[in-house]
Scaffold this motif. Structure first.
Motif, PDB file in Angstrom:
ATOM      1  N   ILE A 114       0.855  -1.181   0.000  1.00  0.00           N
ATOM      2  CA  ILE A 114       0.000   0.000   0.000  1.00  0.00           C
ATOM      3  C   ILE A 114       0.897   1.238   0.000  1.00  0.00           C
ATOM      4  O   ILE A 114       1.860   1.317   0.742  1.00  0.00           O
ATOM      5  CB  ILE A 114      -0.880   0.010   1.263  1.00  0.00           C
ATOM      6  CG1 ILE A 114      -1.647  -1.300   1.388  1.00  0.00           C
ATOM      7  CG2 ILE A 114      -1.840   1.190   1.250  1.00  0.00           C
ATOM      8  CD1 ILE A 114      -2.282  -1.499   2.748  1.00  0.00           C
ATOM      9  N   GLY A 115       0.538   2.224  -0.789  1.00  0.00           N
ATOM     10  CA  GLY A 115       1.308   3.467  -0.724  1.00  0.00           C
ATOM     11  C   GLY A 115       1.421   4.170  -2.062  1.00  0.00           C
ATOM     12  O   GLY A 115       1.017   3.648  -3.106  1.00  0.00           O
ATOM     13  N   LEU A 116       1.986   5.370  -2.008  1.00  0.00           N
ATOM     14  CA  LEU A 116       2.182   6.184  -3.194  1.00  0.00           C
ATOM     15  C   LEU A 116       3.666   6.485  -3.365  1.00  0.00           C
ATOM     16  O   LEU A 116       4.330   6.934  -2.429  1.00  0.00           O
ATOM     17  CB  LEU A 116       1.425   7.514  -3.076  1.00  0.00           C
ATOM     18  CG  LEU A 116      -0.103   7.447  -3.001  1.00  0.00           C
ATOM     19  CD1 LEU A 116      -0.668   8.847  -2.786  1.00  0.00           C
ATOM     20  CD2 LEU A 116      -0.687   6.814  -4.257  1.00  0.00           C
ATOM     21  N   LYS A 117       4.181   6.241  -4.536  1.00  0.00           N
ATOM     22  CA  LYS A 117       5.552   6.616  -4.852  1.00  0.00           C
ATOM     23  C   LYS A 117       5.505   8.030  -5.421  1.00  0.00           C
ATOM     24  O   LYS A 117       5.098   8.237  -6.565  1.00  0.00           O
ATOM     25  CB  LYS A 117       6.161   5.632  -5.850  1.00  0.00           C
ATOM     26  CG  LYS A 117       7.667   5.755  -5.976  1.00  0.00           C
ATOM     27  CD  LYS A 117       8.241   4.640  -6.823  1.00  0.00           C
ATOM     28  CE  LYS A 117       9.757   4.732  -6.891  1.00  0.00           C
ATOM     29  NZ  LYS A 117      10.335   3.656  -7.715  1.00  0.00           N
ATOM     30  N   TYR A 118       5.900   8.998  -4.625  1.00  0.00           N
ATOM     31  CA  TYR A 118       5.722  10.404  -4.983  1.00  0.00           C
ATOM     32  C   TYR A 118       6.529  10.818  -6.211  1.00  0.00           C
ATOM     33  O   TYR A 118       6.185  11.794  -6.885  1.00  0.00           O
ATOM     34  CB  TYR A 118       6.047  11.296  -3.783  1.00  0.00           C
ATOM     35  CG  TYR A 118       4.860  11.517  -2.879  1.00  0.00           C
ATOM     36  CD1 TYR A 118       4.347  12.785  -2.660  1.00  0.00           C
ATOM     37  CD2 TYR A 118       4.218  10.440  -2.260  1.00  0.00           C
ATOM     38  CE1 TYR A 118       3.242  12.987  -1.835  1.00  0.00           C
ATOM     39  CE2 TYR A 118       3.116  10.629  -1.441  1.00  0.00           C
ATOM     40  CZ  TYR A 118       2.640  11.901  -1.236  1.00  0.00           C
ATOM     41  OH  TYR A 118       1.531  12.098  -0.432  1.00  0.00           O
ATOM     42  N   GLU A 119       7.584  10.079  -6.515  1.00  0.00           N
ATOM     43  CA  GLU A 119       8.362  10.381  -7.727  1.00  0.00           C
ATOM     44  C   GLU A 119       7.528  10.230  -8.987  1.00  0.00           C
ATOM     45  O   GLU A 119       7.858  10.797 -10.032  1.00  0.00           O
ATOM     46  CB  GLU A 119       9.582   9.463  -7.813  1.00  0.00           C
ATOM     47  CG  GLU A 119      10.653   9.730  -6.781  1.00  0.00           C
ATOM     48  CD  GLU A 119      10.363   9.067  -5.444  1.00  0.00           C
ATOM     49  OE1 GLU A 119       9.245   8.502  -5.283  1.00  0.00           O
ATOM     50  OE2 GLU A 119      11.236   9.114  -4.564  1.00  0.00           O
ATOM     51  N   SER A 171      11.988  17.053 -16.434  1.00  0.00           N
ATOM     52  CA  SER A 171      10.879  16.147 -16.097  1.00  0.00           C
ATOM     53  C   SER A 171      10.028  15.807 -17.314  1.00  0.00           C
ATOM     54  O   SER A 171      10.043  16.506 -18.331  1.00  0.00           O
ATOM     55  CB  SER A 171       9.995  16.794 -15.029  1.00  0.00           C
ATOM     56  OG  SER A 171       9.321  17.928 -15.551  1.00  0.00           O
ATOM     57  N   ASP A 172       9.271  14.720 -17.185  1.00  0.00           N
ATOM     58  CA  ASP A 172       8.313  14.294 -18.214  1.00  0.00           C
ATOM     59  C   ASP A 172       6.929  14.738 -17.741  1.00  0.00           C
ATOM     60  O   ASP A 172       6.264  14.024 -16.982  1.00  0.00           O
ATOM     61  CB  ASP A 172       8.383  12.780 -18.385  1.00  0.00           C
ATOM     62  CG  ASP A 172       7.507  12.274 -19.527  1.00  0.00           C
ATOM     63  OD1 ASP A 172       6.559  12.987 -19.910  1.00  0.00           O
ATOM     64  OD2 ASP A 172       7.769  11.157 -20.011  1.00  0.00           O
ATOM     65  N   TYR A 173       6.490  15.901 -18.189  1.00  0.00           N
ATOM     66  CA  TYR A 173       5.240  16.481 -17.691  1.00  0.00           C
ATOM     67  C   TYR A 173       4.046  15.564 -17.951  1.00  0.00           C
ATOM     68  O   TYR A 173       3.197  15.372 -17.078  1.00  0.00           O
ATOM     69  CB  TYR A 173       5.010  17.849 -18.329  1.00  0.00           C
ATOM     70  CG  TYR A 173       3.693  18.476 -17.961  1.00  0.00           C
ATOM     71  CD1 TYR A 173       3.430  18.887 -16.655  1.00  0.00           C
ATOM     72  CD2 TYR A 173       2.696  18.677 -18.921  1.00  0.00           C
ATOM     73  CE1 TYR A 173       2.218  19.462 -16.313  1.00  0.00           C
ATOM     74  CE2 TYR A 173       1.480  19.247 -18.591  1.00  0.00           C
ATOM     75  CZ  TYR A 173       1.252  19.635 -17.284  1.00  0.00           C
ATOM     76  OH  TYR A 173       0.044  20.205 -16.949  1.00  0.00           O
TER      77      TYR A 173
END
Length: 333
Positions: free
Chosen positions: A259-264, A289-291
């Motif tokens: 469970i969780g979010l990878k903020y990257e 970054s890749d918008y």
């Protein structure tokens, strides 16, 4: 301490053959948004409880970063969930979670996609000086806010309509997308109190939103940005009160499992100390970054960062339920 004692004696019961009583998972809400003596007492008295009890306590609050650094090693953070899902052993430390602000509801994704984003980057916060609150928030950001204000104001694509430069910085900034003549609301509109329409209009027409620390390492503007489809630019560390802790945004994890979010996947993450020294790192990171990929990631993540009145919709509360259910499956061995 009587609060914890009452819970333990009421709900924890001995089992034949077991050396320790068995306790259900107990969920408690910590309503304090910043560290006070009450937060300190609440947690310090909990960690003094027996291991079999405190390991079954789940605390939900809108901020789980702590000024009380000595307590950091005595509680579990959400990032530990993904590392110990393979074991069913009841932990010996309470779990302290950051949950999203309960004031934001899930948006209509079709509306978000229709916004004309003529601003590459925007910020929205109180002036960095001129008031005790402003000075406190500047300190809590690790010096990032004032460094960014100066850098953004001097950027060639800065929107200056309705602005007047002052020693105490500006309330909001916008860097226009190259070739656009974007505008922001006049400063006087904000001086008379924060205007929700101004705030929402700014994030809805921006591609990236700066989210440095405010009263604490997290800030409510982050949720506004995420809900309106603006990619958050977040800053870790740099705060004397909180040390070099990574900001405990809701469900933040480094792994791809559980469970969780990878903020990257939907944010740009920078070190506060680095940006305070060289604020141009923000624009460099945005250019690299890749918008499109970040927008796709944000569209998926936002369902875990807000709440829905429809119980069939996946939202932030669903993640919280999964965590509690996972904790209940742990057994004494």
């Amino acid at each position: 301490i009587a609060y914890w004692d009452r819970l333990r004696t009421k709900f924890c019961h001995g089992i034949d053959g077991a050396s320790e009583p068995s306790c259900p998972v107990m969920v408690t809400h910590l309503p304090v948004t910043v560290d006070t003596k009450y937060t300190k007492e609440f947690l310090q008295l909990l960690v003094l409880q027996p291991k079999y009890f405190k390991g079954r306590v789940v605390i939900g609050g809108i901020e789980s970063n702590l000024k009380i650094l000595k307590l950091q090693s005595k509680i579990r953070k959400f990032s530990s969930i993904t590392r110990d899902t393979s074991t069913k052993i009841i932990p010996t430390k309470p779990l302290f979670l950051t949950v999203p602000y309960p004031t934001f509801e899930l948006p209509d994704p079709t509306v978000i996609d229709d916004f004309h984003r003529d601003k590459l980057l925007s910020s929205y916060w109180a002036p960095s000086c001129g008031s005790k609150l402003g000075k406190k928030k500047e300190k809590n950001s690790g010096g990032v806010r004032s460094a960014l204000e100066k850098f953004l104001y001097n950027h060639p694509n800065h929107s200056r309509r309705g602005k007047s430069r002052s020693a105490c910085g500006l309330n909001q900034h916008a860097i226009c997308v190259k070739g656009n003549n974007c505008t922001t609301a006049p400063l006087t509109e904000i001086e008379n109190g924060v205007s929700d329409s101004t705030l929402h209009q700014l994030v809805a027409t921006s591609r990236f939103c700066l989210e440095p620390g405010g009263d604490t390492p997290t800030r409510s503007h982050f949720y506004v940005a995420a809900i309106f489809g603006c990619i958050p630019v977040i800053f870790d560390g740099g705060n004397l009160n909180y040390g070099e802790q990574d900001t405990q945004w809701p469900w933040r994890t480094e792994g791809d499992q559980g469970i969780g979010l990878k903020y990257e996947n939907f944010s740009i993450i920078l070190k506060a100390d680095d940006v305070a020294r060289d604020p141009s790192l923000v624009m460099q990171s945005i250019k690299k970054s890749d918008y499109a990929a970040l927008r796709i990631g944000l569209a998926k993540a936002v369902r875990s960062l807000a709440y829905s009145n429809n119980r069939r919709t996946h939202d932030a509360f669903n993640i919280f339920l999964k965590i509690v259910c996972a904790e209940t499956k742990r057994k004494l061995v």
